[in-house]
Design a protein around this motif. Structure first.
Motif, PDB file in Angstrom:
ATOM      1  N   LEU A 294      -7.768   7.692  -1.210  1.00  0.00           N
ATOM      2  CA  LEU A 294      -6.833   8.399  -0.337  1.00  0.00           C
ATOM      3  C   LEU A 294      -7.591   9.521   0.349  1.00  0.00           C
ATOM      4  O   LEU A 294      -8.182  10.371  -0.320  1.00  0.00           O
ATOM      5  CB  LEU A 294      -5.665   8.967  -1.148  1.00  0.00           C
ATOM      6  CG  LEU A 294      -4.610   9.725  -0.337  1.00  0.00           C
ATOM      7  CD1 LEU A 294      -3.778   8.763   0.486  1.00  0.00           C
ATOM      8  CD2 LEU A 294      -3.706  10.521  -1.256  1.00  0.00           C
TER       9      LEU A 294
ATOM     10  N   SER B  64      -9.370   1.334  -4.101  1.00  0.00           N
ATOM     11  CA  SER B  64      -8.604   2.168  -3.170  1.00  0.00           C
ATOM     12  C   SER B  64      -9.036   3.625  -3.219  1.00  0.00           C
ATOM     13  O   SER B  64      -9.608   4.087  -4.212  1.00  0.00           O
ATOM     14  CB  SER B  64      -7.107   2.100  -3.494  1.00  0.00           C
ATOM     15  OG  SER B  64      -6.617   0.787  -3.460  1.00  0.00           O
TER      16      SER B  64
ATOM     17  N   HIS C  22     -13.680   4.890   2.985  1.00  0.00           N
ATOM     18  CA  HIS C  22     -13.020   6.180   2.790  1.00  0.00           C
ATOM     19  C   HIS C  22     -13.310   7.102   3.958  1.00  0.00           C
ATOM     20  O   HIS C  22     -13.068   8.287   3.900  1.00  0.00           O
ATOM     21  CB  HIS C  22     -13.470   6.827   1.481  1.00  0.00           C
ATOM     22  CG  HIS C  22     -14.953   7.045   1.403  1.00  0.00           C
ATOM     23  ND1 HIS C  22     -15.792   6.134   0.825  1.00  0.00           N
ATOM     24  CD2 HIS C  22     -15.733   8.054   1.846  1.00  0.00           C
ATOM     25  CE1 HIS C  22     -17.041   6.573   0.895  1.00  0.00           C
ATOM     26  NE2 HIS C  22     -17.030   7.736   1.504  1.00  0.00           N
TER      27      HIS C  22
ATOM     28  N   VAL D 235      -0.578  11.967  -0.551  1.00  0.00           N
ATOM     29  CA  VAL D 235      -0.742  11.506  -1.932  1.00  0.00           C
ATOM     30  C   VAL D 235       0.583  11.045  -2.486  1.00  0.00           C
ATOM     31  O   VAL D 235       1.579  11.743  -2.389  1.00  0.00           O
ATOM     32  CB  VAL D 235      -1.315  12.640  -2.798  1.00  0.00           C
ATOM     33  CG1 VAL D 235      -1.313  12.229  -4.246  1.00  0.00           C
ATOM     34  CG2 VAL D 235      -2.718  12.967  -2.389  1.00  0.00           C
TER      35      VAL D 235
ATOM     36  N   ARG E  24       0.821  -1.212   0.000  1.00  0.00           N
ATOM     37  CA  ARG E  24       0.000   0.000   0.000  1.00  0.00           C
ATOM     38  C   ARG E  24       0.856   1.263   0.000  1.00  0.00           C
ATOM     39  O   ARG E  24       0.491   2.254  -0.600  1.00  0.00           O
ATOM     40  CB  ARG E  24      -0.945   0.000   1.214  1.00  0.00           C
ATOM     41  CG  ARG E  24      -2.051  -1.034   1.106  1.00  0.00           C
ATOM     42  CD  ARG E  24      -2.987  -0.694  -0.032  1.00  0.00           C
ATOM     43  NE  ARG E  24      -3.974  -1.743  -0.278  1.00  0.00           N
ATOM     44  CZ  ARG E  24      -3.841  -2.688  -1.179  1.00  0.00           C
ATOM     45  NH1 ARG E  24      -2.756  -2.732  -1.938  1.00  0.00           N
ATOM     46  NH2 ARG E  24      -4.771  -3.589  -1.364  1.00  0.00           N
ATOM     47  N   TRP E  25       1.984   1.232   0.699  1.00  0.00           N
ATOM     48  CA  TRP E  25       2.870   2.393   0.673  1.00  0.00           C
ATOM     49  C   TRP E  25       4.300   1.961   0.963  1.00  0.00           C
ATOM     50  O   TRP E  25       4.543   0.947   1.614  1.00  0.00           O
ATOM     51  CB  TRP E  25       2.433   3.481   1.652  1.00  0.00           C
ATOM     52  CG  TRP E  25       2.234   3.056   3.083  1.00  0.00           C
ATOM     53  CD1 TRP E  25       1.057   2.772   3.702  1.00  0.00           C
ATOM     54  CD2 TRP E  25       3.260   2.859   4.084  1.00  0.00           C
ATOM     55  NE1 TRP E  25       1.268   2.418   5.014  1.00  0.00           N
ATOM     56  CE2 TRP E  25       2.607   2.476   5.277  1.00  0.00           C
ATOM     57  CE3 TRP E  25       4.642   2.982   4.089  1.00  0.00           C
ATOM     58  CZ2 TRP E  25       3.293   2.185   6.458  1.00  0.00           C
ATOM     59  CZ3 TRP E  25       5.345   2.708   5.262  1.00  0.00           C
ATOM     60  CH2 TRP E  25       4.665   2.321   6.432  1.00  0.00           C
TER      61      TRP E  25
ATOM     62  N   ASN F 273       2.632   5.472  -3.130  1.00  0.00           N
ATOM     63  CA  ASN F 273       1.328   4.893  -2.827  1.00  0.00           C
ATOM     64  C   ASN F 273       0.912   3.964  -3.952  1.00  0.00           C
ATOM     65  O   ASN F 273       1.062   4.299  -5.137  1.00  0.00           O
ATOM     66  CB  ASN F 273       0.269   5.987  -2.630  1.00  0.00           C
ATOM     67  CG  ASN F 273       0.357   6.630  -1.253  1.00  0.00           C
ATOM     68  OD1 ASN F 273       0.771   5.993  -0.294  1.00  0.00           O
ATOM     69  ND2 ASN F 273      -0.030   7.888  -1.162  1.00  0.00           N
TER      70      ASN F 273
ATOM     71  N   TYR G 148      -2.258   1.908  -5.499  1.00  0.00           N
ATOM     72  CA  TYR G 148      -3.720   1.911  -5.505  1.00  0.00           C
ATOM     73  C   TYR G 148      -4.264   0.793  -6.387  1.00  0.00           C
ATOM     74  O   TYR G 148      -3.670   0.457  -7.410  1.00  0.00           O
ATOM     75  CB  TYR G 148      -4.254   3.225  -6.078  1.00  0.00           C
ATOM     76  CG  TYR G 148      -3.892   4.479  -5.340  1.00  0.00           C
ATOM     77  CD1 TYR G 148      -4.770   5.047  -4.410  1.00  0.00           C
ATOM     78  CD2 TYR G 148      -2.696   5.141  -5.588  1.00  0.00           C
ATOM     79  CE1 TYR G 148      -4.453   6.233  -3.758  1.00  0.00           C
ATOM     80  CE2 TYR G 148      -2.371   6.322  -4.940  1.00  0.00           C
ATOM     81  CZ  TYR G 148      -3.257   6.859  -4.028  1.00  0.00           C
ATOM     82  OH  TYR G 148      -2.951   8.029  -3.377  1.00  0.00           O
TER      83      TYR G 148
ATOM     84  N   LYS H 127      -5.805   4.194   5.847  1.00  0.00           N
ATOM     85  CA  LYS H 127      -5.420   4.905   4.631  1.00  0.00           C
ATOM     86  C   LYS H 127      -4.252   5.834   4.977  1.00  0.00           C
ATOM     87  O   LYS H 127      -4.070   6.225   6.121  1.00  0.00           O
ATOM     88  CB  LYS H 127      -6.580   5.734   4.090  1.00  0.00           C
ATOM     89  CG  LYS H 127      -7.118   6.764   5.070  1.00  0.00           C
ATOM     90  CD  LYS H 127      -8.287   7.463   4.437  1.00  0.00           C
ATOM     91  CE  LYS H 127      -8.910   8.454   5.396  1.00  0.00           C
ATOM     92  NZ  LYS H 127      -9.431   7.851   6.604  1.00  0.00           N
TER      93      LYS H 127
ATOM     94  N   PRO I 229      -3.349   2.630   2.348  1.00  0.00           N
ATOM     95  CA  PRO I 229      -4.514   3.174   1.653  1.00  0.00           C
ATOM     96  C   PRO I 229      -5.774   2.377   1.929  1.00  0.00           C
ATOM     97  O   PRO I 229      -5.726   1.165   2.102  1.00  0.00           O
ATOM     98  CB  PRO I 229      -4.128   3.070   0.174  1.00  0.00           C
ATOM     99  CG  PRO I 229      -2.654   3.069   0.177  1.00  0.00           C
ATOM    100  CD  PRO I 229      -2.258   2.350   1.421  1.00  0.00           C
TER     101      PRO I 229
END
Length: 366
Positions: free
Chosen positions: A209, A207, A352, A366, A150-151, A201, A203, A362, A347
């Motif tokens: 953000l 997904s 959301h 960005v 995810r990151w 990131n 996605y 999340k 993410p």
């Protein structure tokens, strides 16, 4: 018209209402989204510093000469610059491969480190490539480790819990990505930009953000650079307060955004990932092969057909975003503070909402 009405409405958390609108709507209802491939309305041409980047340095970074770039601004957002895909044919592939094969490797930090033993998060590429290459279209197939990524943080590692960087949580920043970032920053009028921290990131179509501001960097006079590859997205750029309704815009593969000056500390979010508008599995710009001859000193490397097959399969349902920051002004140091633990958030796939539970994470950048 519904999006336009929400934009005019303003009031308490206008940003959240539009976030939900674009998160939940069908792809056919995107008439209010700014498309920089057909600029008009609040979009205007932005001037670049062509003399700040030699053609040779642009080529070395895998970019067209700056004189050939198109750059746009948005009325009401001073310091915001949008550059539709300035990459040379085939060069996006290098950055995709780096984000999947090289950059997640130690000593970088990723979301998988939070719940897996260190020996399990080494060589994510090697553990995933065969599974990805064989992957069919069924969403019920088990996900590879790369698909669970995810990151990834680079350089000064952002701490998702404290929302800070620290001097004692730092690893060398990739030299190729630093060179690319320095050329883009210089072309936008920021000579001497130092790429000190990166957040990558990853996605998928489910997904998003959340709404946030990037303010952890100690030097806000330097821009935030954002690079996108793969499938498209809707990006929302708001104001200094969440009561200000944001402007929605498309980001496609190869597009670059620069947030500087007034726009450096504005609220923004990504409510939705979209299939590329060409209707093909991958954007045509990713089908282009790299030139057999690269300029001397190029940071771009040829990808093997085998490696690109894995990357292409991944990108059929995914988007990768790299955001690069300068954390400290020249000569500046971090204030004395207690140590950091490096924990993070990933993410959101199933939610959301900002007040989400532990399973619904999340990132804040960005």
């Amino acid at each position: 018209m519904a999006a336009a009405a929400l934009t005019r409405e303003g009031g308490e958390d206008a940003f959240r209402r539009l976030f939900r609108f674009y998160r939940q709507r069908d792809a056919s209802d995107l008439r209010g989204v700014v498309d920089f491939s057909a600029p008009g309305g609040q979009v205007f041409r932005s001037q670049l510093s062509i003399s700040s980047v030699s053609d040779q340095d642009a080529y070395r970074a895998g970019l067209q000469p700056v004189s050939q770039w198109k750059a746009y601004g948005l009325s009401g957002y001073p310091g915001f610059i949008f550059i539709p895909n300035p990459f040379l044919p085939g060069c996006q592939r290098h950055w995709v491969k780096q984000c999947l094969k090289l950059y997640p490797e130690k000593p970088s930090v990723c979301n998988l480190d939070l719940h897996m033993a260190p020996e399990k998060t080494t060589d994510l590429w090697g553990q995933s490539k065969e599974q990805l290459r064989r992957k069919g279209s069924s969403k019920w197939e088990p996900r590879s480790l790369l698909e669970k990524l995810r990151w990834v943080t680079l350089g000064y590692h952002y701490n998702w819990d404290t929302k800070k960087y620290s001097a004692n949580h730092h690893t060398p920043f990739p030299s190729d990505l630093a060179f690319l970032s320095e050329q883009v920053a210089a072309a936008c009028g920021f000579r001497g930009f130092q790429a000190q921290a990166g957040i990558l990131n990853y996605y998928h179509f489910d997904s998003s953000l959340g709404i946030h501001v990037d303010e952890a960097e100690l030097d806000h006079s330097r821009p935030l650079l954002s690079f996108s590859f793969g499938q498209s997205s809707i990006f929302l750029l708001g104001g200094l307060k969440r009561e200000e309704a944001p402007t929605a815009m498309f980001m496609h593969s190869g597009d670059i955004m620069v947030m500087s000056g007034f726009s450096r500390l504005l609220y923004h979010a990504v409510p939705r990932i979209l299939p590329n508008p060409e209707g093909t599995a991958l954007p045509s710009c990713l089908d282009q092969a790299l030139s057999s001859e690269l300029p001397a000193g190029s940071v771009i490397e040829h990808s093997s057909d085998e490696d690109w097959q894995v990357c292409a399969k991944y990108l059929q349902s995914s988007r990768i975003n790299m955001t690069i920051r300068q954390v400290l002004a020249e000569g500046q140091q971090f204030p004395e503070e207690s140590g950091t633990n490096g924990k993070g958030q990933a993410p959101s796939e199933d939610s959301h909402h900002e007040n989400s539970k532990a399973k619904r994470h999340k990132p804040n950048s960005v």
